[in-house]
Design a protein around this motif. Structure first.
Motif, PDB file in Angstrom:
ATOM      1  N   PRO A  11     -24.315  -7.314  20.501  1.00  0.00           N
ATOM      2  CA  PRO A  11     -23.107  -7.164  19.706  1.00  0.00           C
ATOM      3  C   PRO A  11     -23.334  -7.690  18.285  1.00  0.00           C
ATOM      4  N   SER A  12     -22.565  -7.196  17.355  1.00  0.00           N
ATOM      5  CA  SER A  12     -22.666  -7.695  15.983  1.00  0.00           C
ATOM      6  C   SER A  12     -22.262  -9.172  15.965  1.00  0.00           C
ATOM      7  N   ARG A  14     -20.092 -10.544  14.107  1.00  0.00           N
ATOM      8  CA  ARG A  14     -18.626 -10.597  14.029  1.00  0.00           C
ATOM      9  C   ARG A  14     -17.993 -10.473  15.419  1.00  0.00           C
ATOM     10  N   THR A  15     -18.490  -9.526  16.206  1.00  0.00           N
ATOM     11  CA  THR A  15     -17.969  -9.329  17.562  1.00  0.00           C
ATOM     12  C   THR A  15     -18.279 -10.532  18.440  1.00  0.00           C
ATOM     13  N   ALA A  16     -19.515 -11.009  18.386  1.00  0.00           N
ATOM     14  CA  ALA A  16     -19.904 -12.173  19.188  1.00  0.00           C
ATOM     15  C   ALA A  16     -19.080 -13.396  18.811  1.00  0.00           C
ATOM     16  N   ALA A  17     -18.888 -13.616  17.508  1.00  0.00           N
ATOM     17  CA  ALA A  17     -18.128 -14.779  17.043  1.00  0.00           C
ATOM     18  C   ALA A  17     -16.674 -14.706  17.507  1.00  0.00           C
ATOM     19  N   HIS A  18     -16.123 -13.516  17.581  1.00  0.00           N
ATOM     20  CA  HIS A  18     -14.720 -13.353  17.981  1.00  0.00           C
ATOM     21  C   HIS A  18     -14.521 -13.438  19.499  1.00  0.00           C
ATOM     22  N   GLU A  34     -28.418 -16.066  16.962  1.00  0.00           N
ATOM     23  CA  GLU A  34     -29.844 -15.736  16.823  1.00  0.00           C
ATOM     24  C   GLU A  34     -30.563 -15.787  18.171  1.00  0.00           C
ATOM     25  N   PHE A  35     -30.083 -16.612  19.089  1.00  0.00           N
ATOM     26  CA  PHE A  35     -30.723 -16.749  20.400  1.00  0.00           C
ATOM     27  C   PHE A  35     -30.165 -15.783  21.445  1.00  0.00           C
ATOM     28  N   MET A  36     -29.102 -15.085  21.099  1.00  0.00           N
ATOM     29  CA  MET A  36     -28.533 -14.136  22.056  1.00  0.00           C
ATOM     30  C   MET A  36     -29.481 -12.956  22.237  1.00  0.00           C
ATOM     31  N   ILE A  37     -29.554 -12.457  23.461  1.00  0.00           N
ATOM     32  CA  ILE A  37     -30.405 -11.308  23.760  1.00  0.00           C
ATOM     33  C   ILE A  37     -29.536 -10.086  24.022  1.00  0.00           C
ATOM     34  N   ASN A  38     -30.162  -8.936  24.126  1.00  0.00           N
ATOM     35  CA  ASN A  38     -29.425  -7.695  24.349  1.00  0.00           C
ATOM     36  C   ASN A  38     -28.702  -7.687  25.687  1.00  0.00           C
ATOM     37  N   GLU A  39     -27.585  -6.997  25.680  1.00  0.00           N
ATOM     38  CA  GLU A  39     -26.798  -6.769  26.887  1.00  0.00           C
ATOM     39  C   GLU A  39     -27.163  -5.404  27.456  1.00  0.00           C
TER      40      GLU A  39
END
Length: 124
Positions: A11-12, A14-18, A34-39
């Motif tokens: 996710p972008s 902005r989407t992740a932060a929200h 930065e540490f998030m991986i793809n879903e």
């Protein structure tokens, strides 16, 4: 679009932060992102469209359901519904953390959540 094509996606910010890391302090969100991986695009699409069915009758083990007041992905009412659906069939405990969001196990004050989880695990 990637979800529709069953492709993995991140996710972008902005989407992740929200939706995902909204319970984290604003100054740490970029670093976490930065540490998030793809879903999984396929899994996300199937969840979104209600294509994943749960046969609650097949769940026979104790279950801990966690709901969080600021969770924008799994609202507290969904956690309560899951708890009620399971409660007729198995041993279920619902923990509701009113001030937490989607990642209560890493948000500030996570120690209380971890203590509750450890207590529940040792119960079984």
């Amino acid at each position: 679009p990637k979800m529709l094509l069953s492709r993995s996606f991140k996710p972008s910010f902005r989407t992740a932060a929200h939706y995902i890391i909204n319970g984290m302090p604003a100054n740490t969100r970029k670093k976490l992102y930065e540490f998030m991986i793809n879903e999984s695009g396929r899994a996300a699409w199937e969840i979104r469209c209600g294509k994943i069915a749960v046969d609650y009758k097949k769940i026979t083990c104790p279950v801990m359901v966690i709901g969080c007041g600021n969770d924008r992905i799994v609202p507290p009412l969904v956690a309560e519904d899951i708890s009620l659906s399971l409660g007729m069939l198995t041993d279920v405990v619902l923990y509701n953390y009113g001030s937490r969001a989607h990642w209560p196990q890493v948000e500030c004050g996570w120690e209380g959540v971890a203590k509750d989880i450890a207590k529940w695990i040792s119960y079984g």
